[in-house]
Design a protein around this motif. Structure first.
Motif, PDB file in Angstrom:
ATOM      1  N   PHE A 119       0.857  -1.089  -0.114  1.00 28.97           N
ATOM      2  CA  PHE A 119       0.097   0.036   0.112  1.00 28.97           C
ATOM      3  C   PHE A 119       0.812   1.307  -0.098  1.00 28.97           C
ATOM      4  O   PHE A 119       0.179   2.524  -0.032  1.00 28.97           O
ATOM      5  CB  PHE A 119      -1.121   0.169   1.101  1.00 28.97           C
ATOM      6  CG  PHE A 119      -2.009  -1.117   1.285  1.00 28.97           C
ATOM      7  CD1 PHE A 119      -2.608  -1.854  -0.190  1.00 28.97           C
ATOM      8  CD2 PHE A 119      -2.247  -1.717   2.304  1.00 28.97           C
ATOM      9  CE1 PHE A 119      -3.218  -2.582  -0.265  1.00 28.97           C
ATOM     10  CE2 PHE A 119      -3.136  -2.967   2.271  1.00 28.97           C
ATOM     11  CZ  PHE A 119      -3.787  -3.458   1.172  1.00 28.97           C
ATOM     12  N   ASP A 120       2.213   1.220   0.024  1.00 30.08           N
ATOM     13  CA  ASP A 120       3.150   2.342  -0.265  1.00 30.08           C
ATOM     14  C   ASP A 120       2.594   2.983  -1.597  1.00 30.08           C
ATOM     15  O   ASP A 120       2.407   2.214  -2.383  1.00 30.08           O
ATOM     16  CB  ASP A 120       4.435   2.249  -0.467  1.00 30.08           C
ATOM     17  CG  ASP A 120       5.191   2.028   1.123  1.00 30.08           C
ATOM     18  OD1 ASP A 120       4.248   1.907   2.087  1.00 30.08           O
ATOM     19  OD2 ASP A 120       6.204   1.646   1.141  1.00 30.08           O
ATOM     20  N   ILE A 121       2.800   4.440  -1.769  1.00 32.40           N
ATOM     21  CA  ILE A 121       2.372   4.916  -2.976  1.00 32.40           C
ATOM     22  C   ILE A 121       3.851   5.151  -3.558  1.00 32.40           C
ATOM     23  O   ILE A 121       4.728   5.795  -2.857  1.00 32.40           O
ATOM     24  CB  ILE A 121       1.790   6.410  -3.001  1.00 32.40           C
ATOM     25  CG1 ILE A 121       0.323   6.080  -2.287  1.00 32.40           C
ATOM     26  CG2 ILE A 121       1.780   7.081  -3.986  1.00 32.40           C
ATOM     27  CD1 ILE A 121      -0.581   7.284  -2.099  1.00 32.40           C
ATOM     28  N   VAL A 122       4.183   4.584  -4.679  1.00 33.85           N
ATOM     29  CA  VAL A 122       5.553   4.649  -5.064  1.00 33.85           C
ATOM     30  C   VAL A 122       5.480   5.267  -6.653  1.00 33.85           C
ATOM     31  O   VAL A 122       4.780   5.457  -7.250  1.00 33.85           O
ATOM     32  CB  VAL A 122       6.188   3.336  -5.235  1.00 33.85           C
ATOM     33  CG1 VAL A 122       6.217   2.549  -3.942  1.00 33.85           C
ATOM     34  CG2 VAL A 122       5.477   2.393  -6.220  1.00 33.85           C
ATOM     35  N   VAL A 123       6.758   6.037  -6.926  1.00 27.97           N
ATOM     36  CA  VAL A 123       7.038   6.446  -8.301  1.00 27.97           C
ATOM     37  C   VAL A 123       8.124   5.559  -8.764  1.00 27.97           C
ATOM     38  O   VAL A 123       9.023   5.279  -7.984  1.00 27.97           O
ATOM     39  CB  VAL A 123       7.754   7.870  -8.102  1.00 27.97           C
ATOM     40  CG1 VAL A 123       8.064   8.494  -9.577  1.00 27.97           C
ATOM     41  CG2 VAL A 123       6.792   8.833  -7.405  1.00 27.97           C
ATOM     42  N   PHE A 124       7.766   5.227 -10.136  1.00 32.21           N
ATOM     43  CA  PHE A 124       8.771   4.523 -10.816  1.00 32.21           C
ATOM     44  C   PHE A 124       8.937   4.765 -12.169  1.00 32.21           C
ATOM     45  O   PHE A 124       8.094   5.340 -12.817  1.00 32.21           O
ATOM     46  CB  PHE A 124       8.167   2.895 -10.588  1.00 32.21           C
ATOM     47  CG  PHE A 124       7.105   2.469 -11.056  1.00 32.21           C
ATOM     48  CD1 PHE A 124       6.918   1.967 -12.324  1.00 32.21           C
ATOM     49  CD2 PHE A 124       5.938   2.879 -10.429  1.00 32.21           C
ATOM     50  CE1 PHE A 124       5.576   1.520 -13.123  1.00 32.21           C
ATOM     51  CE2 PHE A 124       4.811   2.328 -10.933  1.00 32.21           C
ATOM     52  CZ  PHE A 124       4.491   1.898 -12.273  1.00 32.21           C
ATOM     53  N   HIS A 125       9.964   4.307 -12.855  1.00 32.38           N
ATOM     54  CA  HIS A 125      10.231   4.278 -14.096  1.00 32.38           C
ATOM     55  C   HIS A 125       9.338   3.303 -14.908  1.00 32.38           C
ATOM     56  O   HIS A 125       9.446   2.222 -14.889  1.00 32.38           O
ATOM     57  CB  HIS A 125      11.724   4.201 -14.796  1.00 32.38           C
ATOM     58  CG  HIS A 125      12.531   5.360 -13.915  1.00 32.38           C
ATOM     59  ND1 HIS A 125      12.703   6.596 -14.112  1.00 32.38           N
ATOM     60  CD2 HIS A 125      13.586   4.782 -13.160  1.00 32.38           C
ATOM     61  CE1 HIS A 125      13.603   7.243 -13.352  1.00 32.38           C
ATOM     62  NE2 HIS A 125      13.992   6.117 -12.638  1.00 32.38           N
TER      63      HIS A 125
ATOM     64  N   ASN B 120       7.441   8.603 -15.681  1.00 30.41           N
ATOM     65  CA  ASN B 120       7.536   8.160 -14.342  1.00 30.41           C
ATOM     66  C   ASN B 120       5.888   7.810 -13.883  1.00 30.41           C
ATOM     67  O   ASN B 120       5.159   8.798 -14.337  1.00 30.41           O
ATOM     68  CB  ASN B 120       8.021   9.045 -13.292  1.00 30.41           C
ATOM     69  CG  ASN B 120       9.685   8.916 -13.603  1.00 30.41           C
ATOM     70  OD1 ASN B 120      10.285   8.269 -13.995  1.00 30.41           O
ATOM     71  ND2 ASN B 120      10.437  10.186 -13.139  1.00 30.41           N
ATOM     72  N   TYR B 121       5.540   6.704 -13.458  1.00 28.40           N
ATOM     73  CA  TYR B 121       4.360   6.565 -12.964  1.00 28.40           C
ATOM     74  C   TYR B 121       4.151   6.686 -11.522  1.00 28.40           C
ATOM     75  O   TYR B 121       5.239   6.432 -10.759  1.00 28.40           O
ATOM     76  CB  TYR B 121       3.913   4.980 -13.285  1.00 28.40           C
ATOM     77  CG  TYR B 121       3.445   4.918 -14.818  1.00 28.40           C
ATOM     78  CD1 TYR B 121       3.522   6.033 -15.638  1.00 28.40           C
ATOM     79  CD2 TYR B 121       2.623   3.795 -15.146  1.00 28.40           C
ATOM     80  CE1 TYR B 121       3.155   5.775 -16.959  1.00 28.40           C
ATOM     81  CE2 TYR B 121       2.441   3.684 -16.273  1.00 28.40           C
ATOM     82  CZ  TYR B 121       2.321   4.699 -17.575  1.00 28.40           C
ATOM     83  OH  TYR B 121       1.942   4.239 -18.658  1.00 28.40           O
ATOM     84  N   ILE B 122       3.046   7.087 -10.976  1.00 29.28           N
ATOM     85  CA  ILE B 122       2.770   6.874  -9.480  1.00 29.28           C
ATOM     86  C   ILE B 122       1.631   5.721  -9.159  1.00 29.28           C
ATOM     87  O   ILE B 122       0.727   5.941  -9.898  1.00 29.28           O
ATOM     88  CB  ILE B 122       2.197   8.322  -9.012  1.00 29.28           C
ATOM     89  CG1 ILE B 122       3.146   9.381  -9.118  1.00 29.28           C
ATOM     90  CG2 ILE B 122       1.905   8.330  -7.529  1.00 29.28           C
ATOM     91  CD1 ILE B 122       3.011  10.903  -8.946  1.00 29.28           C
ATOM     92  N   LYS B 123       2.008   4.739  -8.374  1.00 31.36           N
ATOM     93  CA  LYS B 123       0.970   3.921  -8.322  1.00 31.36           C
ATOM     94  C   LYS B 123       1.042   3.505  -6.883  1.00 31.36           C
ATOM     95  O   LYS B 123       1.997   3.605  -6.144  1.00 31.36           O
ATOM     96  CB  LYS B 123       1.216   2.957  -9.059  1.00 31.36           C
ATOM     97  CG  LYS B 123       1.125   2.861 -10.618  1.00 31.36           C
ATOM     98  CD  LYS B 123      -0.328   3.389 -11.175  1.00 31.36           C
ATOM     99  CE  LYS B 123      -0.306   3.826 -12.540  1.00 31.36           C
ATOM    100  NZ  LYS B 123      -1.396   4.500 -13.240  1.00 31.36           N
ATOM    101  N   ARG B 124       0.015   2.523  -6.471  1.00 31.95           N
ATOM    102  CA  ARG B 124       0.338   1.806  -5.195  1.00 31.95           C
ATOM    103  C   ARG B 124       0.663   0.402  -5.130  1.00 31.95           C
ATOM    104  O   ARG B 124       0.242  -0.372  -6.010  1.00 31.95           O
ATOM    105  CB  ARG B 124      -1.392   2.008  -4.699  1.00 31.95           C
ATOM    106  CG  ARG B 124      -1.456   1.712  -2.765  1.00 31.95           C
ATOM    107  CD  ARG B 124      -2.710   1.864  -2.729  1.00 31.95           C
ATOM    108  NE  ARG B 124      -2.967   3.025  -2.405  1.00 31.95           N
ATOM    109  CZ  ARG B 124      -3.008   4.178  -1.479  1.00 31.95           C
ATOM    110  NH1 ARG B 124      -2.296   3.680  -0.647  1.00 31.95           N
ATOM    111  NH2 ARG B 124      -3.570   5.315  -1.695  1.00 31.95           N
TER     112      ARG B 124
END
Length: 187
Positions: free
Chosen positions: A68-74, A80-84
């Protein structure tokens, strides 16, 4: 003569101070924290399009993402996407009747309660099993995570792009700093 020498010394001191300040800002920006702008509606209602957030880059240098962390990834599209984070290594992810199941156990997602209550028809998250998604695996391998946007109907996430390598994760984010009326922590 002494006045010129004093001015040069003062100029040199100011130059050093500015160089140190810019150097520290660069180190903080590239290694510790960085700003990011939410682009799109895939994390609504938790995050709105245009929200500005701070990404913590150091958290995953010493640890792993938590569920359930909200992360930013390539992402694969050079974006870059922001997802959970939904699934961790060793997990099997499945949805039935708008309910998340991890390894066969029902898991609550309180951050979706508001959104689910506003839906007039149907479900927020369509039924799926991990092996039916782009992941095509029964279990998440070591070094990868399964991510989803909170706006499940309109999110391009692990159901479409597959699993995310932990090495591609820039960091986690939970602090919105703009717009002013949205400042605060999100969960």
């Amino acid at each position: 003569m002494e006045q010129v020498k004093k001015e040069k010394n003062e100029l040199w001191e100011w130059s050093k101070a500015l160089l140190i300040a810019f150097g520290l800002a660069a180190i903080i920006r590239f290694f510790l924290f960085t700003p990011i702008v939410v682009d799109g509606e895939s994390m609504m209602p938790t995050l709105e399009n245009g929200d500005r957030m701070v990404v913590n880059k150091i958290g995953y240098m010493v640890g792993e993402p938590d569920r359930f962390d909200i992360v930013v990834f390539h992402a694969p599209e050079q974006k870059n996407y922001i997802k959970r984070v939904i699934g961790l290594p060793g997990d099997h992810v499945e949805y039935k009747n708008d309910q998340l199941y991890i390894n066969g156990k029902a898991i609550d997602e309180p951050y979706l309660d508001q959104y689910k209550s506003e839906i007039a028809e149907g479900t927020l998250t369509e039924d799926f099993t991990m092996e039916e998604t782009a992941a095509l695996l029964y279990e998440i391998p070591k070094g990868q995570i399964f991510v989803m946007g909170d706006n499940r109907r309109y999110s391009k996430d692990s159901r479409h792009i597959g699993l995310v390598d932990i090495d591609e994760v820039i960091g986690n984010t939970s602090l919105v700093f703009w717009p002013m009326n949205e400042i605060g922590l999100v969960k």
